[in-house]
Design a protein around this motif. Structure first.
Motif, PDB file in Angstrom:
ATOM      1  N   GLU A   3       0.816  -1.215   0.000  1.00  0.00           N
ATOM      2  CA  GLU A   3       0.000   0.000   0.000  1.00  0.00           C
ATOM      3  C   GLU A   3       0.843   1.255   0.000  1.00  0.00           C
ATOM      4  O   GLU A   3       0.403   2.322  -0.430  1.00  0.00           O
ATOM      5  N   PHE A  28     -14.353  -0.331  -5.223  1.00  0.00           N
ATOM      6  CA  PHE A  28     -14.562   0.457  -4.009  1.00  0.00           C
ATOM      7  C   PHE A  28     -16.022   0.416  -3.583  1.00  0.00           C
ATOM      8  O   PHE A  28     -16.332   0.198  -2.399  1.00  0.00           O
ATOM      9  N   HIS A  31     -17.129  -2.909  -1.998  1.00  0.00           N
ATOM     10  CA  HIS A  31     -16.642  -3.184  -0.645  1.00  0.00           C
ATOM     11  C   HIS A  31     -16.868  -2.019   0.322  1.00  0.00           C
ATOM     12  O   HIS A  31     -16.391  -2.074   1.454  1.00  0.00           O
ATOM     13  N   ARG A  32     -17.607  -1.013  -0.097  1.00  0.00           N
ATOM     14  CA  ARG A  32     -17.738   0.193   0.725  1.00  0.00           C
ATOM     15  C   ARG A  32     -18.323  -0.089   2.108  1.00  0.00           C
ATOM     16  O   ARG A  32     -17.827   0.409   3.122  1.00  0.00           O
ATOM     17  N   LEU A  35     -15.737  -1.628   4.302  1.00  0.00           N
ATOM     18  CA  LEU A  35     -14.705  -0.667   4.694  1.00  0.00           C
ATOM     19  C   LEU A  35     -15.230   0.286   5.759  1.00  0.00           C
ATOM     20  O   LEU A  35     -14.508   0.628   6.709  1.00  0.00           O
ATOM     21  N   THR A  56      -9.354   6.702   1.937  1.00  0.00           N
ATOM     22  CA  THR A  56      -9.116   5.406   1.289  1.00  0.00           C
ATOM     23  C   THR A  56      -9.401   5.488  -0.201  1.00  0.00           C
ATOM     24  O   THR A  56      -8.638   4.976  -1.031  1.00  0.00           O
ATOM     25  N   TRP A  57     -10.492   6.144  -0.547  1.00  0.00           N
ATOM     26  CA  TRP A  57     -10.864   6.313  -1.961  1.00  0.00           C
ATOM     27  C   TRP A  57      -9.779   7.071  -2.726  1.00  0.00           C
ATOM     28  O   TRP A  57      -9.358   6.666  -3.809  1.00  0.00           O
ATOM     29  N   TRP A  60      -6.841   4.828  -3.130  1.00  0.00           N
ATOM     30  CA  TRP A  60      -7.179   3.737  -4.051  1.00  0.00           C
ATOM     31  C   TRP A  60      -7.118   4.205  -5.504  1.00  0.00           C
ATOM     32  O   TRP A  60      -6.727   3.445  -6.393  1.00  0.00           O
ATOM     33  N   GLN A  71      -8.237  -7.312  -4.292  1.00  0.00           N
ATOM     34  CA  GLN A  71      -8.691  -5.934  -4.129  1.00  0.00           C
ATOM     35  C   GLN A  71      -9.333  -5.703  -2.762  1.00  0.00           C
ATOM     36  O   GLN A  71      -9.114  -4.660  -2.132  1.00  0.00           O
ATOM     37  N   ARG A  72     -10.127  -6.646  -2.287  1.00  0.00           N
ATOM     38  CA  ARG A  72     -10.769  -6.510  -0.988  1.00  0.00           C
ATOM     39  C   ARG A  72      -9.723  -6.364   0.118  1.00  0.00           C
ATOM     40  O   ARG A  72      -9.804  -5.460   0.959  1.00  0.00           O
ATOM     41  N   LEU A  75      -7.936  -2.970  -0.080  1.00  0.00           N
ATOM     42  CA  LEU A  75      -8.768  -1.869   0.401  1.00  0.00           C
ATOM     43  C   LEU A  75      -8.880  -1.885   1.926  1.00  0.00           C
ATOM     44  O   LEU A  75      -8.834  -0.828   2.573  1.00  0.00           O
ATOM     45  N   THR A  79      -7.718   1.086   4.504  1.00  0.00           N
ATOM     46  CA  THR A  79      -8.669   1.588   5.499  1.00  0.00           C
ATOM     47  C   THR A  79      -8.128   1.426   6.912  1.00  0.00           C
ATOM     48  O   THR A  79      -8.261   2.331   7.745  1.00  0.00           O
TER      49      THR A  79
END
Length: 313
Positions: A3, A28, A31-32, A35, A56-57, A60, A71-72, A75, A79
């Motif tokens: 990251e 995104f 998974h919002r 998160l 985070t967005w 990302w 990806q999960r 993210l 977060t």
């Protein structure tokens, strides 16, 4: 890909419709809710959790997705790191906070209450226990015990060795177990206790309160310096009951309690002369209330008008 790798450029807000979403935005949005749940359990504040999601967005959008294998997980990693940064700054805010601090209550969707694991993890009682952990211990506990993240992934997220993470997890788990309820309570038992509390409050029945409160009940009220509240926790059924009834008796008002579900558990929205005065959540053991958590700070009552979706997956 780590990251902290050098980012590529990226912009835009995740507001496009499904047909217009690019892969990063779609991931995104997918998974919002997860998160947000991670950030909220880390912070106890919906407002701060939303800020973390924005950060985070933005992070990302700088990532090269071809280098991301999960990806999960990636993210969640962003977060968690952003939540840890914010948790450390929140410590200073809480030290300056007027009176006791309680987590921000969330009106939750029915599926949260049906998921006993999720409902317990976001309960006011457990969220308060998490407040007693260090930021790193809280991160490890939340990721491992709530979201079942593997030790290796947590180690990568926190830049620690898996062995160190296991030690932290063991210490945090023991700390939480020593302070969490000794037995599970069914939703029907909690609702029954809440109904008794509601009736006693609305009728200003001191004996009724004493009957539903455990002898060693703890009452915590959070006014944030904006609304009147007890300056410190009140312990003992008689003291708690007299504080509540005494406070109500000083004002010639009509008090009503609307049963609802806050943080996946039964709660009351208290109204004085029809206006929302606060939210009271409860912790029940042996059919009696052992914890009363009364949030009156208006800044913390913005999430009880509309349901907030939470998820463990």
């Amino acid at each position: 890909m780590n990251e902290h790798s050098e980012p590529t450029t990226g912009t835009a807000e995740p507001l496009a419709g499904p047909a217009q979403m690019d892969p990063a935005t779609e991931a995104f949005v997918t998974h919002r809710n997860l998160l947000f749940t991670v950030a909220y359990e880390m912070l106890g504040s919906a407002a701060d959790a939303e800020d973390v999601l924005q950060e985070t967005w933005l992070r990302w959008m700088t990532v090269d997705l071809t280098q991301v294998h999960d990806q999960r997980a990636y993210l969640v990693r962003i977060t968690t790191r952003r939540s840890l940064d914010r948790l450390r700054t929140m410590k200073r805010r809480k030290e300056a906070y007027v009176g006791p601090w309680l987590p921000e209550p969330l009106l939750t969707t029915p599926d949260v209450a049906e998921n006993l694991e999720l409902a317990e993890s976001v309960s006011m009682a457990l969220m308060l226990v998490l407040e007693t952990l260090s930021p790193t211990e809280r991160a490890v506990f939340v990721l491992r015990e709530v979201f079942d993240v593997g030790y290796d992934e947590i180690a990568t997220t926190l830049s620690k060795t898996p062995a160190a993470v296991r030690q932290i997890a063991h210490r945090a788990r023991r700390h939480v177990q020593d302070r969490r309820p000794r037995e599970a309570i069914s939703p029907s038992q909690a609702r029954a206790a809440l109904e008794s509390l509601q009736y006693a409050l609305e009728t200003r029945d001191l004996q009724g309160l004493l009957d539903v409160l455990a002898p060693d009940v703890v009452l915590i009220s959070d006014g944030g310096g904006v609304k009147q509240a007890a300056p410190r926790p009140i312990t003992g059924a008689e003291k708690a009951a007299r504080f509540i009834v005494g406070g109500l008796g000083k004002a010639q008002v009509t008090l009503t309690g609307d049963p609802t579900v806050v943080n996946g558990n039964p709660a009351l929205v208290l109204r004085v002369n029809g206006e929302i005065d606060g939210v009271i959540a409860i912790q029940v053991e042996d059919a009696r209330i052992i914890g009363l958590y009364y949030v009156r700070n208006p800044r913390k009552l913005t999430r009880i008008a509309a349901e907030t979706p939470l998820t463990l997956r």
